[in-house]
Design a protein around this motif. Structure first.
Motif, PDB file in Angstrom:
ATOM      1  N   ASP A 152       3.728  32.863  83.793  1.00 30.14           N
ATOM      2  CA  ASP A 152       2.295  32.868  83.485  1.00 30.14           C
ATOM      3  C   ASP A 152       1.451  32.466  84.674  1.00 30.14           C
ATOM      4  OD1 ASP A 152       2.730  33.673  80.865  1.00 30.14           O
ATOM      5  OD2 ASP A 152       2.906  31.614  80.123  1.00 30.14           O
ATOM      6  N   THR A 153       1.946  31.568  85.521  1.00 30.13           N
ATOM      7  CA  THR A 153       1.173  31.106  86.669  1.00 30.13           C
ATOM      8  C   THR A 153       1.949  31.341  87.959  1.00 30.13           C
ATOM      9  OG1 THR A 153       2.055  28.841  86.734  1.00 30.13           O
ATOM     10  CG2 THR A 153       0.214  29.279  85.211  1.00 30.13           C
ATOM     11  N   ALA A 154       1.212  31.362  89.072  1.00 34.99           N
ATOM     12  CA  ALA A 154       1.845  31.563  90.372  1.00 34.99           C
ATOM     13  C   ALA A 154       2.764  30.402  90.719  1.00 34.99           C
ATOM     14  CB  ALA A 154       0.779  31.736  91.447  1.00 34.99           C
ATOM     15  N   GLY A 155       2.365  29.184  90.353  1.00 37.09           N
ATOM     16  CA  GLY A 155       3.205  28.035  90.630  1.00 37.09           C
ATOM     17  C   GLY A 155       4.538  28.107  89.919  1.00 37.09           C
ATOM     18  N   GLU A 156       4.513  28.542  88.653  1.00 38.29           N
ATOM     19  CA  GLU A 156       5.753  28.688  87.889  1.00 38.29           C
ATOM     20  C   GLU A 156       6.621  29.800  88.478  1.00 38.29           C
ATOM     21  OE1 GLU A 156       4.234  27.296  83.452  1.00 38.29           O
ATOM     22  OE2 GLU A 156       3.966  29.378  84.095  1.00 38.29           O
ATOM     23  N   GLU A 157       5.991  30.859  88.936  1.00 42.22           N
ATOM     24  CA  GLU A 157       6.759  31.947  89.552  1.00 42.22           C
ATOM     25  C   GLU A 157       7.425  31.476  90.842  1.00 42.22           C
ATOM     26  OE1 GLU A 157       4.765  35.618  90.167  1.00 42.22           O
ATOM     27  OE2 GLU A 157       4.619  36.080  88.027  1.00 42.22           O
ATOM     28  N   TYR A 158       6.685  30.734  91.649  1.00 41.71           N
ATOM     29  CA  TYR A 158       7.257  30.237  92.902  1.00 41.71           C
ATOM     30  C   TYR A 158       8.505  29.400  92.620  1.00 41.71           C
ATOM     31  CZ  TYR A 158       7.857  27.536  97.177  1.00 41.71           C
ATOM     32  OH  TYR A 158       8.395  26.943  98.291  1.00 41.71           O
ATOM     33  N   LEU A 159       8.406  28.494  91.670  1.00 38.64           N
ATOM     34  CA  LEU A 159       9.547  27.643  91.339  1.00 38.64           C
ATOM     35  C   LEU A 159      10.714  28.461  90.792  1.00 38.64           C
ATOM     36  CD1 LEU A 159       7.721  24.575  89.756  1.00 38.64           C
ATOM     37  CD2 LEU A 159       8.952  24.650  91.936  1.00 38.64           C
ATOM     38  N   SER A 160      10.418  29.511  90.036  1.00 39.92           N
ATOM     39  CA  SER A 160      11.479  30.359  89.521  1.00 39.92           C
ATOM     40  C   SER A 160      12.221  31.057  90.655  1.00 39.92           C
ATOM     41  CB  SER A 160      10.898  31.392  88.548  1.00 39.92           C
ATOM     42  OG  SER A 160      11.912  32.241  88.050  1.00 39.92           O
ATOM     43  N   TRP A 161      11.483  31.599  91.608  1.00 41.82           N
ATOM     44  CA  TRP A 161      12.102  32.279  92.745  1.00 41.82           C
ATOM     45  C   TRP A 161      12.946  31.317  93.579  1.00 41.82           C
ATOM     46  CZ3 TRP A 161      12.696  37.292  93.650  1.00 41.82           C
ATOM     47  CH2 TRP A 161      11.803  38.214  93.051  1.00 41.82           C
ATOM     48  N   ARG A 162      12.526  30.056  93.652  1.00 45.88           N
ATOM     49  CA  ARG A 162      13.214  29.081  94.500  1.00 45.88           C
ATOM     50  C   ARG A 162      14.322  28.325  93.751  1.00 45.88           C
ATOM     51  NH1 ARG A 162      12.665  31.287  98.728  1.00 45.88           N
ATOM     52  NH2 ARG A 162      10.810  31.138 100.034  1.00 45.88           N
ATOM     53  N   SER A 163      14.496  28.584  92.463  1.00 44.06           N
ATOM     54  CA  SER A 163      15.462  27.833  91.657  1.00 44.06           C
ATOM     55  C   SER A 163      16.734  28.637  91.419  1.00 44.06           C
ATOM     56  CB  SER A 163      14.846  27.445  90.308  1.00 44.06           C
ATOM     57  OG  SER A 163      13.744  26.577  90.481  1.00 44.06           O
ATOM     58  N   TYR A 164      17.853  27.928  91.369  1.00 42.55           N
ATOM     59  CA  TYR A 164      19.152  28.545  91.095  1.00 42.55           C
ATOM     60  C   TYR A 164      19.755  28.062  89.780  1.00 42.55           C
ATOM     61  CZ  TYR A 164      18.817  29.882  95.985  1.00 42.55           C
ATOM     62  OH  TYR A 164      18.397  30.413  97.179  1.00 42.55           O
ATOM     63  N   ALA A 165      19.052  27.183  89.070  1.00 44.57           N
ATOM     64  CA  ALA A 165      19.539  26.690  87.786  1.00 44.57           C
ATOM     65  C   ALA A 165      18.336  26.354  86.920  1.00 44.57           C
ATOM     66  CB  ALA A 165      20.420  25.459  87.963  1.00 44.57           C
ATOM     67  N   SER A 166      18.423  26.671  85.650  1.00 43.86           N
ATOM     68  CA  SER A 166      17.352  26.376  84.699  1.00 43.86           C
ATOM     69  C   SER A 166      17.545  24.972  84.131  1.00 43.86           C
ATOM     70  CB  SER A 166      17.372  27.390  83.561  1.00 43.86           C
ATOM     71  OG  SER A 166      18.548  27.213  82.774  1.00 43.86           O
ATOM     72  N   PRO A 167      16.495  24.388  83.567  1.00 49.57           N
ATOM     73  CA  PRO A 167      16.664  23.086  82.902  1.00 49.57           C
ATOM     74  C   PRO A 167      17.749  23.118  81.824  1.00 49.57           C
ATOM     75  CG  PRO A 167      14.341  23.536  83.231  1.00 49.57           C
ATOM     76  CD  PRO A 167      15.074  24.781  83.633  1.00 49.57           C
ATOM     77  N   GLU A 168      17.859  24.245  81.119  1.00 48.53           N
ATOM     78  CA  GLU A 168      18.888  24.343  80.081  1.00 48.53           C
ATOM     79  C   GLU A 168      20.292  24.287  80.689  1.00 48.53           C
ATOM     80  OE1 GLU A 168      15.078  25.620  78.800  1.00 48.53           O
ATOM     81  OE2 GLU A 168      16.313  26.473  80.421  1.00 48.53           O
ATOM     82  N   GLN A 169      20.491  24.951  81.817  1.00 47.16           N
ATOM     83  CA  GLN A 169      21.792  24.904  82.475  1.00 47.16           C
ATOM     84  C   GLN A 169      22.094  23.501  82.998  1.00 47.16           C
ATOM     85  OE1 GLN A 169      20.931  28.110  85.233  1.00 47.16           O
ATOM     86  NE2 GLN A 169      22.384  29.478  84.201  1.00 47.16           N
ATOM     87  N   LEU A 170      21.068  22.833  83.508  1.00 51.36           N
ATOM     88  CA  LEU A 170      21.258  21.470  84.000  1.00 51.36           C
ATOM     89  C   LEU A 170      21.628  20.528  82.861  1.00 51.36           C
ATOM     90  CD1 LEU A 170      18.297  21.280  86.532  1.00 51.36           C
ATOM     91  CD2 LEU A 170      20.715  21.603  87.044  1.00 51.36           C
TER      92      LEU A 170
END
Length: 631
Positions: free
Chosen positions: A427-445
């Motif tokens: 929904d937001t650019a900030g959330e997209e940036y974090l998604s692109w830079r992340s290799y694991a989701s909170p659920e996986q963690l």
């Protein structure tokens, strides 16, 4: 370039010589040429030297000036100009080193001297008369500084193992709340470390401890912010900007070549950035310059050496050396490299980078890191620009569409890019940036065993990211991903082998210039790093100018599907309780069956479990990692 370690003890103890020697031995790889220490009641300063400027023993550290004593890691590239200015003011010098210039500048200006330094550095200065310790780190985080403080002592070092030697038994306790960041990003961003009460000093920041009342002050002397206007008064013409870019980058290379009393080599990957640096350096160097490349003769998909050979053939002064490596040889080297890490770091490109560094004969080498963050070289920038132009209602519709479980497995490049685009749409650019830079989701963690709060936590400056422009994305990467990942990799890989890497793109004038350029100069017609390509078009073979970006990769996708590394991971997982072994087994199965690409998450688990295993073996008297975390 060196390694430093030290500490201040509130009870004025005199550190035992054996403890100081052990701390410096842990840094021997960073400075194989000389060793020095300073001890007084409650104070220890230690240094390992890699001799590059003023090779005379008189420049061995710690260095003293009146009540001031310094240990310094890095290089001040403009030290000659600063020295001339200080001499005009009456300063007298005993050496030809940049260390003494830094010490004299601090004696005259205090923390204000940081504004004048162009270089990569971390340093500690002890003021005996004021009983005050000052620590500082360079603008972009090229050189590390780690600090541990518990109210009774403050310890600092270039690498964590030196602090482990200085700390008391049981002082270092694993920080469970910080660990999810490692699995999410593949590294721990500043200020986080693996241990409680320990932190990294952020780039462009300083810390001062006044011992008598044990007060700590912290601040920044250099800061890039998002949400602001570009750093320009008026938009330049494209031709004028190209001319200025060539001048600034050439001057930066010249400065980094001049600040050395030993020969300098250059990396040459075959990509755009290192090819530009190598071409400039070859034109400036008075003698032949060695350029180092890595080749994968048995794996053409990874092999960039043919492009490096094209560039080297253009410049007679380049002595080109290609270091060939096979997958088996790289796998063997992986064990040795991970065994030297004093902290968990899970960017797999560390391994081939360290392999290449291990074959460099010189003490100093130029690299091309930093160009992607300055000139929009990563695909995430283009993707986020496209996403920003999509109306919100269309995004909401698109987000209802199912995502592909493993976009990396898609053969068609356009379909693969579309699948990644959909996967990271938010929904937001900030959330997209974090998604692109992340290799694991909170659920996986959480499935690995971390609490919901820790799995979802982010560094404060990544919460509610204000990303409206391309410049905002670049600034965020310069502040976050560049120091914590790219520069950390360069420092770890090179200093394991006593090698200093200098990065001409990270000149403060060049950074200010790049962040002031219009977006269309950076990304034009879908071509990233547009102005960089055009500025040096006449210097490079067309094959290099037109090829796409290729990372310096390790084949971990393959390794985690079958083979020794996968088997070792599953064995490590089964023999510990720190991470949920069932989750690791599930991720490994999904990855092998191509239902998902968990290669980076599995690699992070592998690196972390190897690190905890080594630490348990070396520190068995302190109890297991699991008990530290549980406690």
């Amino acid at each position: 370039m060196c390694g430093l370690a030290g500490g201040i003890w509130r009870d004025d103890r005199l550190l035992a010589p054996s403890i100081g020697a052990a701390a410096l031995a842990a840094l021997a790889h960073r400075g194989p040429d000389a060793e020095g220490e300073h001890r007084e009641a409650g104070v220890f300063l230690g240094h390992r030297r890699l001799s590059i400027i003023d090779l005379d023993p008189r420049s061995t550290q710690p260095m003293h000036l009146g009540p001031l004593s310094i240990v310094f890691n890095g290089e001040i590239y403009n030290y000659r100009a600063l020295r001339a200015e200080l001499e005009r003011g009456g300063c007298v010098f005993r050496t030809e080193s940049d260390t003494e210039v830094l010490l004299q500048a601090f004696a005259r200006d205090g923390l204000d001297c940081l504004q004048t330094l162009e270089g990569m550095f971390s340093f500690a200065i002890w003021d005996r008369s004021a009983r005050r310790l000052t620590l500082a780190r360079d603008r972009y985080g090229e050189k590390p500084m780690v600090v541990f403080e518990d109210g009774e002592k403050l310890l600092f070092a270039s690498e964590i193992p030196a602090i482990e030697r200085l700390a008391g038994d049981g002082d270092l306790v694993i920080d469970r709340a910080a660990l999810p960041l490692l699995f999410r990003f593949s590294y721990l961003p500043a200020p986080f470390t693996p241990f409680e009460r320990m932190k990294q000093i952020k780039p462009g920041c300083w810390l001062q401890l006044t011992v008598d009342d044990w007060t700590i002050r912290e601040g920044s002397y250099y800061q890039l912010t998002t949400g602001g206007a570009p750093l320009r008064k008026a938009e330049p013409s494209f031709d004028a900007a190209k001319t200025q870019l060539r001048r600034l980058l050439t001057e930066s290379v010249e400065q980094r070549l001049a600040a050395s009393d030993v020969p300098i080599a250059t990396f040459l990957s075959g990509g755009l950035d290192s090819s530009i640096i190598a071409s400039i350096a070859a034109g400036i160097a008075g003698d032949r310059m060695t350029a180092y490349s890595i080749g994968f003769p048995n794996d053409p998909a990874f092999d960039e050496s043919p492009y490096a050979r094209l560039l080297a053939a253009r410049y007679p002064r380049i002595d080109h050396r290609v270091i060939d490596v096979t997958e088996e040889r790289l796998a063997d080297f992986t064990d040795r490299t991970l065994g030297l890490l004093g902290e968990p770091y899970a960017d797999a490109s560390l391994i081939p980078t360290a392999f290449l560094c291990s074959h460099v004969g010189e003490k100093v080498i130029l690299g091309g890191d930093g160009a992607d963050e300055l000139f929009a070289g990563y695909g995430v920038y283009s993707a986020m620009q496209v996403s920003a132009r999509i109306p919100g209602w269309i995004k909401r519709v698109l987000r209802r569409l199912p995502t592909h479980g493993n976009p990396a497995s898609i053969g068609n490049s356009k379909l693969r890019a579309a699948a990644f685009f959909r996967m990271h749409m938010r929904d937001t650019a900030g959330e997209e940036y974090l998604s692109w830079r992340s290799y694991a989701s909170p659920e996986q963690l959480q499935s690995l065993g971390f609490s919901n709060a820790d799995a979802c936590a982010l560094p404060g400056d990544l919460v509610d990211l204000d990303l409206h422009t391309l410049r905002d994305m670049l600034v965020t990467d310069i502040r976050f991903n560049l120091p914590a990942d790219m520069l950390k990799k360069v420092d770890l890989a090179s200093m394991q082998h006593g090698l200093e890497v200098r990065l001409p793109f990270l000149d403060s004038r060049l950074v200010a210039f790049a962040l002031g350029l219009p977006d269309k100069f950076l990304i034009n017609g879908g071509v990233r790093k547009h102005i960089l390509r055009e500025s040096f078009r006449s210097d490079l073979p067309p094959e290099i100018l037109t090829r796409g970006k290729k990372g310096f990769l390790l084949p971990i996708r393959k390794w985690m599907r079958d083979g020794r590394i996968r088997d070792e991971l599953l064995d490590l997982a089964a023999r510990q309780t720190t991470l949920d072994s069932r989750a690791i087994e599930r991720f490994a199965t999904e990855h092998r069956e191509l239902r998902a690409d968990h290669s980076q998450l599995l690699w992070a688990c592998y690196v972390f479990l190897k690190w905890t295993g080594r630490r348990n073996g070396n520190r068995s008297d302190r109890g297991s990692i699991s008990s530290e975390i549980a406690g």
